[in-house]
Design a protein around this motif. Structure first.
Motif, PDB file in Angstrom:
ATOM      1  N   THR A  97     -12.635 -23.083  -6.084  1.00 49.36           N
ATOM      2  CA  THR A  97     -11.693 -22.130  -5.479  1.00 49.36           C
ATOM      3  C   THR A  97     -12.316 -20.765  -5.202  1.00 49.36           C
ATOM      4  O   THR A  97     -11.650 -19.882  -4.660  1.00 49.36           O
ATOM      5  CB  THR A  97     -10.459 -21.935  -6.377  1.00 49.36           C
ATOM      6  OG1 THR A  97     -10.857 -21.314  -7.604  1.00 49.36           O
ATOM      7  CG2 THR A  97      -9.764 -23.263  -6.657  1.00 49.36           C
ATOM      8  N   ALA A  98     -13.583 -20.571  -5.586  1.00 50.80           N
ATOM      9  CA  ALA A  98     -14.248 -19.277  -5.386  1.00 50.80           C
ATOM     10  C   ALA A  98     -14.209 -18.867  -3.904  1.00 50.80           C
ATOM     11  O   ALA A  98     -14.250 -19.720  -3.022  1.00 50.80           O
ATOM     12  CB  ALA A  98     -15.690 -19.364  -5.873  1.00 50.80           C
ATOM     13  N   PRO A  99     -14.066 -17.559  -3.632  1.00 48.45           N
ATOM     14  CA  PRO A  99     -14.082 -16.428  -4.573  1.00 48.45           C
ATOM     15  C   PRO A  99     -12.748 -16.160  -5.252  1.00 48.45           C
ATOM     16  O   PRO A  99     -12.604 -15.143  -5.929  1.00 48.45           O
ATOM     17  CB  PRO A  99     -14.470 -15.266  -3.665  1.00 48.45           C
ATOM     18  CG  PRO A  99     -13.827 -15.598  -2.356  1.00 48.45           C
ATOM     19  CD  PRO A  99     -13.974 -17.087  -2.228  1.00 48.45           C
ATOM     20  N   ARG A 150      -3.294  -9.360   2.133  1.00 48.88           N
ATOM     21  CA  ARG A 150      -2.660  -9.971   3.297  1.00 48.88           C
ATOM     22  C   ARG A 150      -3.722 -10.245   4.353  1.00 48.88           C
ATOM     23  O   ARG A 150      -4.667  -9.465   4.485  1.00 48.88           O
ATOM     24  CB  ARG A 150      -1.562  -9.048   3.871  1.00 48.88           C
ATOM     25  CG  ARG A 150      -0.340  -8.912   2.979  1.00 48.88           C
ATOM     26  CD  ARG A 150       0.414 -10.252   2.874  1.00 48.88           C
ATOM     27  NE  ARG A 150       1.688 -10.113   2.200  1.00 48.88           N
ATOM     28  CZ  ARG A 150       1.854 -10.134   0.880  1.00 48.88           C
ATOM     29  NH1 ARG A 150       0.795 -10.256   0.097  1.00 48.88           N
ATOM     30  NH2 ARG A 150       3.049 -10.021   0.337  1.00 48.88           N
ATOM     31  N   PRO A 151      -3.629 -11.354   5.082  1.00 55.42           N
ATOM     32  CA  PRO A 151      -2.566 -12.338   4.979  1.00 55.42           C
ATOM     33  C   PRO A 151      -2.704 -13.160   3.701  1.00 55.42           C
ATOM     34  O   PRO A 151      -3.788 -13.222   3.108  1.00 55.42           O
ATOM     35  CB  PRO A 151      -2.775 -13.210   6.225  1.00 55.42           C
ATOM     36  CG  PRO A 151      -4.246 -13.144   6.461  1.00 55.42           C
ATOM     37  CD  PRO A 151      -4.649 -11.746   6.097  1.00 55.42           C
ATOM     38  N   LEU A 152      -1.609 -13.810   3.293  1.00 51.37           N
ATOM     39  CA  LEU A 152      -1.661 -14.639   2.098  1.00 51.37           C
ATOM     40  C   LEU A 152      -2.637 -15.795   2.271  1.00 51.37           C
ATOM     41  O   LEU A 152      -3.233 -16.258   1.304  1.00 51.37           O
ATOM     42  CB  LEU A 152      -0.268 -15.175   1.768  1.00 51.37           C
ATOM     43  CG  LEU A 152       0.709 -14.186   1.141  1.00 51.37           C
ATOM     44  CD1 LEU A 152       2.108 -14.758   1.123  1.00 51.37           C
ATOM     45  CD2 LEU A 152       0.266 -13.802  -0.268  1.00 51.37           C
ATOM     46  N   TRP A 153      -2.781 -16.276   3.494  1.00 51.64           N
ATOM     47  CA  TRP A 153      -3.664 -17.417   3.734  1.00 51.64           C
ATOM     48  C   TRP A 153      -4.613 -17.071   4.872  1.00 51.64           C
ATOM     49  O   TRP A 153      -4.289 -17.203   6.037  1.00 51.64           O
ATOM     50  CB  TRP A 153      -2.843 -18.664   4.082  1.00 51.64           C
ATOM     51  CG  TRP A 153      -3.617 -19.939   3.864  1.00 51.64           C
ATOM     52  CD1 TRP A 153      -4.105 -20.779   4.818  1.00 51.64           C
ATOM     53  CD2 TRP A 153      -3.980 -20.511   2.608  1.00 51.64           C
ATOM     54  NE1 TRP A 153      -4.765 -21.832   4.231  1.00 51.64           N
ATOM     55  CE2 TRP A 153      -4.700 -21.699   2.870  1.00 51.64           C
ATOM     56  CE3 TRP A 153      -3.791 -20.124   1.274  1.00 51.64           C
ATOM     57  CZ2 TRP A 153      -5.214 -22.512   1.856  1.00 51.64           C
ATOM     58  CZ3 TRP A 153      -4.294 -20.932   0.264  1.00 51.64           C
ATOM     59  CH2 TRP A 153      -4.998 -22.114   0.547  1.00 51.64           C
ATOM     60  N   GLY A 154      -5.790 -16.580   4.490  1.00 51.12           N
ATOM     61  CA  GLY A 154      -6.790 -16.175   5.470  1.00 51.12           C
ATOM     62  C   GLY A 154      -8.069 -16.974   5.304  1.00 51.12           C
ATOM     63  O   GLY A 154      -8.080 -18.072   4.736  1.00 51.12           O
ATOM     64  N   GLU A 155      -9.169 -16.415   5.748  1.00 52.88           N
ATOM     65  CA  GLU A 155     -10.436 -17.148   5.739  1.00 52.88           C
ATOM     66  C   GLU A 155     -10.917 -17.505   4.335  1.00 52.88           C
ATOM     67  O   GLU A 155     -11.346 -18.648   4.103  1.00 52.88           O
ATOM     68  CB  GLU A 155     -11.507 -16.355   6.492  1.00 52.88           C
ATOM     69  CG  GLU A 155     -12.780 -17.136   6.740  1.00 52.88           C
ATOM     70  CD  GLU A 155     -12.548 -18.437   7.493  1.00 52.88           C
ATOM     71  OE1 GLU A 155     -13.318 -19.393   7.262  1.00 52.88           O
ATOM     72  OE2 GLU A 155     -11.600 -18.514   8.301  1.00 52.88           O
ATOM     73  N   PRO A 156     -10.854 -16.599   3.338  1.00 52.24           N
ATOM     74  CA  PRO A 156     -11.285 -17.003   1.987  1.00 52.24           C
ATOM     75  C   PRO A 156     -10.465 -18.170   1.448  1.00 52.24           C
ATOM     76  O   PRO A 156     -11.005 -19.078   0.810  1.00 52.24           O
ATOM     77  CB  PRO A 156     -11.072 -15.737   1.152  1.00 52.24           C
ATOM     78  CG  PRO A 156     -11.088 -14.621   2.140  1.00 52.24           C
ATOM     79  CD  PRO A 156     -10.490 -15.173   3.394  1.00 52.24           C
ATOM     80  N   ARG A 159      -8.854 -20.456   3.268  1.00 49.03           N
ATOM     81  CA  ARG A 159      -9.177 -21.674   4.019  1.00 49.03           C
ATOM     82  C   ARG A 159     -10.500 -22.282   3.557  1.00 49.03           C
ATOM     83  O   ARG A 159     -10.628 -23.511   3.459  1.00 49.03           O
ATOM     84  CB  ARG A 159      -9.217 -21.366   5.522  1.00 49.03           C
ATOM     85  CG  ARG A 159      -7.838 -21.183   6.140  1.00 49.03           C
ATOM     86  CD  ARG A 159      -7.910 -21.138   7.661  1.00 49.03           C
ATOM     87  NE  ARG A 159      -8.501 -19.881   8.128  1.00 49.03           N
ATOM     88  CZ  ARG A 159      -7.790 -18.789   8.391  1.00 49.03           C
ATOM     89  NH1 ARG A 159      -6.469 -18.788   8.227  1.00 49.03           N
ATOM     90  NH2 ARG A 159      -8.389 -17.690   8.831  1.00 49.03           N
ATOM     91  N   GLN A 160     -11.468 -21.437   3.245  1.00 46.56           N
ATOM     92  CA  GLN A 160     -12.745 -21.956   2.763  1.00 46.56           C
ATOM     93  C   GLN A 160     -12.589 -22.614   1.393  1.00 46.56           C
ATOM     94  O   GLN A 160     -13.162 -23.687   1.134  1.00 46.56           O
ATOM     95  CB  GLN A 160     -13.770 -20.824   2.695  1.00 46.56           C
ATOM     96  CG  GLN A 160     -14.208 -20.311   4.053  1.00 46.56           C
ATOM     97  CD  GLN A 160     -15.235 -19.201   3.950  1.00 46.56           C
ATOM     98  OE1 GLN A 160     -15.711 -18.877   2.864  1.00 46.56           O
ATOM     99  NE2 GLN A 160     -15.567 -18.594   5.088  1.00 46.56           N
ATOM    100  N   ALA A 203     -10.890 -25.931   1.837  1.00 43.56           N
ATOM    101  CA  ALA A 203     -11.813 -26.941   2.364  1.00 43.56           C
ATOM    102  C   ALA A 203     -12.669 -27.534   1.250  1.00 43.56           C
ATOM    103  O   ALA A 203     -12.905 -28.750   1.214  1.00 43.56           O
ATOM    104  CB  ALA A 203     -12.692 -26.328   3.454  1.00 43.56           C
ATOM    105  N   ARG A 204     -13.136 -26.696   0.324  1.00 41.17           N
ATOM    106  CA  ARG A 204     -13.941 -27.203  -0.791  1.00 41.17           C
ATOM    107  C   ARG A 204     -13.109 -28.063  -1.731  1.00 41.17           C
ATOM    108  O   ARG A 204     -13.555 -29.121  -2.189  1.00 41.17           O
ATOM    109  CB  ARG A 204     -14.575 -26.042  -1.569  1.00 41.17           C
ATOM    110  CG  ARG A 204     -15.746 -25.384  -0.851  1.00 41.17           C
ATOM    111  CD  ARG A 204     -16.500 -24.460  -1.792  1.00 41.17           C
ATOM    112  NE  ARG A 204     -15.648 -23.384  -2.276  1.00 41.17           N
ATOM    113  CZ  ARG A 204     -15.450 -22.253  -1.630  1.00 41.17           C
ATOM    114  NH1 ARG A 204     -16.028 -22.043  -0.455  1.00 41.17           N
ATOM    115  NH2 ARG A 204     -14.679 -21.312  -2.131  1.00 41.17           N
ATOM    116  N   VAL A 205     -11.887 -27.612  -2.022  1.00 41.34           N
ATOM    117  CA  VAL A 205     -11.012 -28.391  -2.901  1.00 41.34           C
ATOM    118  C   VAL A 205     -10.677 -29.734  -2.251  1.00 41.34           C
ATOM    119  O   VAL A 205     -10.708 -30.790  -2.905  1.00 41.34           O
ATOM    120  CB  VAL A 205      -9.735 -27.589  -3.221  1.00 41.34           C
ATOM    121  CG1 VAL A 205      -8.686 -28.466  -3.892  1.00 41.34           C
ATOM    122  CG2 VAL A 205     -10.064 -26.390  -4.104  1.00 41.34           C
ATOM    123  N   THR A 206     -10.366 -29.719  -0.966  1.00 40.94           N
ATOM    124  CA  THR A 206     -10.036 -30.953  -0.252  1.00 40.94           C
ATOM    125  C   THR A 206     -11.239 -31.895  -0.207  1.00 40.94           C
ATOM    126  O   THR A 206     -11.102 -33.109  -0.416  1.00 40.94           O
ATOM    127  CB  THR A 206      -9.564 -30.632   1.177  1.00 40.94           C
ATOM    128  OG1 THR A 206      -8.403 -29.813   1.102  1.00 40.94           O
ATOM    129  CG2 THR A 206      -9.237 -31.903   1.946  1.00 40.94           C
TER     130      THR A 206
END
Length: 380
Positions: free
Chosen positions: A226-228, A268-274, A276-277, A280-283
């Motif tokens: 989940t980093a960072p 904000r935003p609550l769901w941004g690039e960090p 999403r990255q 992607a790793r968790v998925t």
């Protein structure tokens, strides 16, 4: 101040975070009518910190030990000078309307208030309970009577049931909000969230970081995924980015524990690039496991003749294999008991390798072998 969201058709505006009060100091110690000074101070400090941070909903329950009494003792000294806030309590479905009405009165007395903004049936977990609640002279009749008298506001329920039962309770249409389990690492109830949203119900997520994976004690492997973001931040931001989720319960045992949750909702935003990255790793990590769908999307191996909740056990096995979430898996497995409507499931030693699960598994998994392996991991 903290962002607020409309809590479905209740029309109430609730903060993104709700203060849960089941972990107050000495809150479970008998006798429940004895309120030690340090418990009162702890409750005062926690409630004050939450309100000062912009939380406007406090949640308790008849079954949370001393919680209602502690709140009733400290709230009069906290209210002056602060913005109005909302109170929610819960009680199990009473056998009759009259008894339900008395239980509401009990809560009002312990909390020292004349009206509650929200009242939920606590643990509406089986079809049989639902039928009794909806029957003439049942608990719902008592709730609606209290609502018509102006003693309570919105009526909801807390559901810990399997998804099919949870969907039936939501679909009954008689409740204005639902408290349920829904987390990044347990997405099982997504359909219930979507149905509740379609029916304009308020959606309140229970215990997002304890029952969502004991994320406040994460493994290094999970932290790397989940980093960072800290896993608590990742999970809470994922939840609040989901359509239809209105508020998350944060159960505090001391005021300082609020900080990590305030950090989670600050950016904000609550769901941004960090985010999403990290997602992607968790998925990616999850997709490498043959157990990824177990207990999340696939329940084909159930029911088990000896009573093991195989999908849930395999979900826990997936979390241990993929993210080293052994601490959480042992905790949840340790709560399983046959006939328990809150955390059902027999212990793994009762598996007699009957093989009934084998032909049902769409992936052809060696389920009895997996259960034996999981038993070794969770019981040793």
């Amino acid at each position: 101040m903290m962002e607020k969201r409309r809590f479905g058709r209740t029309g109430l505006e609730v903060s993104l975070l709700t203060l849960g009060t089941m972990r107050l100091l000495h809150g479970w110690d008998p006798p429940h009518d004895h309120l030690p000074d340090d418990s009162l101070q702890n409750t005062h400090d926690i409630v004050s910190a939450a309100l000062d941070a912009g939380i406007n909903l406090i949640e308790t329950a008849r079954g949370y030990g001393k919680s209602e009494r502690l709140l009733g003792a400290v709230l009069p000294g906290i209210r002056p000078g602060r913005p109005p806030f909302l109170l929610m309590t819960k009680a199990p479905p009473a056998p009759t309307a009259d008894e339900m009405r008395r239980w509401i009165e009990d809560s009002l007395g312990r909390l020292g208030v004349q009206r509650l903004d929200l009242f939920a049936l606590h643990g509406l977990n089986t079809d049989e309970q639902l039928q009794r609640v909806l029957a003439r002279g049942g608990a719902l009749e008592g709730l609606l009577r209290a609502k018509n008298e102006g003693v309570i506001g919105a009526v909801g329920f807390s559901g810990h049931a399997p998804l099919p039962v949870l969907l039936r309770v939501v679909a009954s249409g008689v409740f204005e909000f639902v408290n349920l389990h829904y987390y990044r690492f347990r997405r099982t109830n997504r359909a219930a969230v979507e149905l509740a949203n379609a029916l304009e119900m308020g959606v309140f997520v229970i215990s997002p970081n304890d029952k969502g994976g004991r994320l406040y004690e994460p493994s290094p492997r999970l932290c790397r995924a989940t980093a960072p973001l800290h896993p608590v931040h990742f999970n809470e931001r994922w939840l609040l980015a989901q359509p239809g989720v209105h508020t998350l319960s944060v159960g505090l045992s001391e005021p300082a524990h609020l900080g990590i949750h305030l950090e989670a909702i600050a950016a904000r935003p609550l769901w941004g690039e960090p985010e999403r990255q990290a997602e992607a790793r968790v998925t990616h990590a999850g997709s490498a496991s043959p157990l990824e769908a177990c207990g999340q999307e696939c329940f084909a191996c159930a029911p088990c003749p000896p009573g093991i909740d195989i999908p849930e056990v395999l979900r826990l096995a997936h979390l241990t294999r993929t993210f080293d979430m052994d601490l959480f898996a042992r905790y949840r497995y340790g709560l399983m008991q046959p006939g328990n409507v809150w955390v059902p499931g027999a212990r793994l030693e009762v598996c007699d390798r009957c093989g009934e699960c084998l032909p049902r598994c769409p992936r052809g998994l060696p389920v009895p072998d997996l259960l034996a392996e999981t038993r070794q991991r969770l019981e040793n």
